[in-house]
Design a protein around this motif. Structure first.
Motif, PDB file in Angstrom:
ATOM      1  N   ILE A  57       5.404   0.555   2.027  1.00 38.38           N
ATOM      2  CA  ILE A  57       5.457   0.377   3.477  1.00 38.38           C
ATOM      3  C   ILE A  57       4.079  -0.092   3.931  1.00 38.38           C
ATOM      4  CG2 ILE A  57       5.745   1.496   5.722  1.00 38.38           C
ATOM      5  CD1 ILE A  57       7.606   3.522   4.286  1.00 38.38           C
ATOM      6  N   LEU A  59       2.009  -0.421   7.227  1.00 43.50           N
ATOM      7  CA  LEU A  59       2.141   0.232   8.525  1.00 43.50           C
ATOM      8  C   LEU A  59       0.949  -0.058   9.425  1.00 43.50           C
ATOM      9  CD1 LEU A  59       3.757   2.268  10.261  1.00 43.50           C
ATOM     10  CD2 LEU A  59       2.629   4.102   8.982  1.00 43.50           C
ATOM     11  N   CYS A  71       3.972   7.764  12.992  1.00 44.91           N
ATOM     12  CA  CYS A  71       4.988   7.380  12.024  1.00 44.91           C
ATOM     13  C   CYS A  71       4.625   7.897  10.632  1.00 44.91           C
ATOM     14  CB  CYS A  71       5.152   5.864  12.006  1.00 44.91           C
ATOM     15  SG  CYS A  71       6.393   5.271  10.835  1.00 44.91           S
ATOM     16  N   LEU A  72       3.371   7.756  10.244  1.00 46.77           N
ATOM     17  CA  LEU A  72       2.917   8.239   8.940  1.00 46.77           C
ATOM     18  C   LEU A  72       3.142   9.746   8.819  1.00 46.77           C
ATOM     19  CD1 LEU A  72       1.495   7.658   6.221  1.00 46.77           C
ATOM     20  CD2 LEU A  72      -0.681   8.047   7.419  1.00 46.77           C
ATOM     21  N   LEU A  75       6.783  10.286   8.145  1.00 45.23           N
ATOM     22  CA  LEU A  75       7.130   9.885   6.776  1.00 45.23           C
ATOM     23  C   LEU A  75       6.705  10.947   5.771  1.00 45.23           C
ATOM     24  CD1 LEU A  75       6.060   6.123   6.860  1.00 45.23           C
ATOM     25  CD2 LEU A  75       8.404   7.015   6.877  1.00 45.23           C
ATOM     26  N   LYS A  76       5.499  11.445   5.899  1.00 49.13           N
ATOM     27  CA  LYS A  76       4.956  12.378   4.918  1.00 49.13           C
ATOM     28  C   LYS A  76       5.501  13.786   5.081  1.00 49.13           C
ATOM     29  CE  LYS A  76       2.951   9.221   2.754  1.00 49.13           C
ATOM     30  NZ  LYS A  76       3.529   8.815   1.470  1.00 49.13           N
ATOM     31  N   VAL A  86       2.478   4.356   1.353  1.00 50.83           N
ATOM     32  CA  VAL A  86       2.195   3.703   2.631  1.00 50.83           C
ATOM     33  C   VAL A  86       0.801   3.086   2.582  1.00 50.83           C
ATOM     34  CG1 VAL A  86       1.924   4.017   5.114  1.00 50.83           C
ATOM     35  CG2 VAL A  86       3.678   5.328   3.875  1.00 50.83           C
ATOM     36  N   THR A 101      -5.588   8.780   8.705  1.00 49.64           N
ATOM     37  CA  THR A 101      -4.443   8.271   7.945  1.00 49.64           C
ATOM     38  C   THR A 101      -4.563   8.589   6.452  1.00 49.64           C
ATOM     39  OG1 THR A 101      -5.430   6.047   7.809  1.00 49.64           O
ATOM     40  CG2 THR A 101      -3.866   6.468   9.606  1.00 49.64           C
ATOM     41  N   ALA A 106      -1.738   8.360   3.484  1.00 48.60           N
ATOM     42  CA  ALA A 106      -1.674   6.927   3.193  1.00 48.60           C
ATOM     43  C   ALA A 106      -2.320   6.656   1.836  1.00 48.60           C
ATOM     44  CB  ALA A 106      -2.395   6.123   4.278  1.00 48.60           C
TER      45      ALA A 106
END
Length: 151
Positions: A57, A59, A71-72, A75-76, A86, A101, A106
């Motif tokens: 991804i 991002l 969003c991260l 996701l995590k 990501v 991040t 990330a």
């Protein structure tokens, strides 16, 4: 059956999406590219994909409705989605964005390249490198292009 590699680009800038899409097609036309315009759409897209998740991804951070950092975090915190690597892919180079991040999970923080040739170099390295070896490949790549990369 082996699924083809696929990338999800989450970015609200249509010009950046088109340039990314065209460059990736030239680098490796077998990689599927999906794109959405913000973090909320990314979560909806990924939640709706029953079996096949993207290989990576990309991002962005600054987007409407749900930014990349939020969003991260989503996701995590999702058992099914947290396995997808990501790459933060943004114009920001703020140390707070990088730290937040990377601490959230990330794999890398990459500032968007300034030119098509640099984007081509970046996407070629990403497309040709197995995900497990991507951080090392990205770190060595930073010597050849002007984007800022943290792994």
């Amino acid at each position: 059956m082996i699924q083809p590699r696929s990338f999800l680009l989450v970015d609200d800038d249509i010009d950046d999406i088109i340039i990314f899409q065209e460059t990736l097609r030239k680098v490796d036309d077998k990689i599927q590219l999906f794109y959405v315009h913000d973090g909320k759409d990314a979560i909806d897209f990924l939640s709706g994909s029953k079996g096949h998740l993207p290989s990576l991804i990309f991002l962005d951070i600054n987007m409407p409705r749900m930014d990349g950092k939020e969003c991260l975090r989503h996701l995590k915190n999702d058992e099914r989605l947290k396995q997808v690597p990501v790459l933060m892919y943004t114009t920001s180079s703020q140390s707070t964005d990088i730290e937040e991040t990377m601490m959230t999970g990330a794999m890398a923080f990459i500032t968007k390249p300034w030119g098509i040739n640099e984007l081509n170099t970046l996407l070629t390295a990403i497309a040709k490198t197995p995900v497990a070896k991507l951080p090392a490949a990205l770190q060595s790549l930073q010597k050849n292009i002007s984007c800022f990369i943290v792994c």
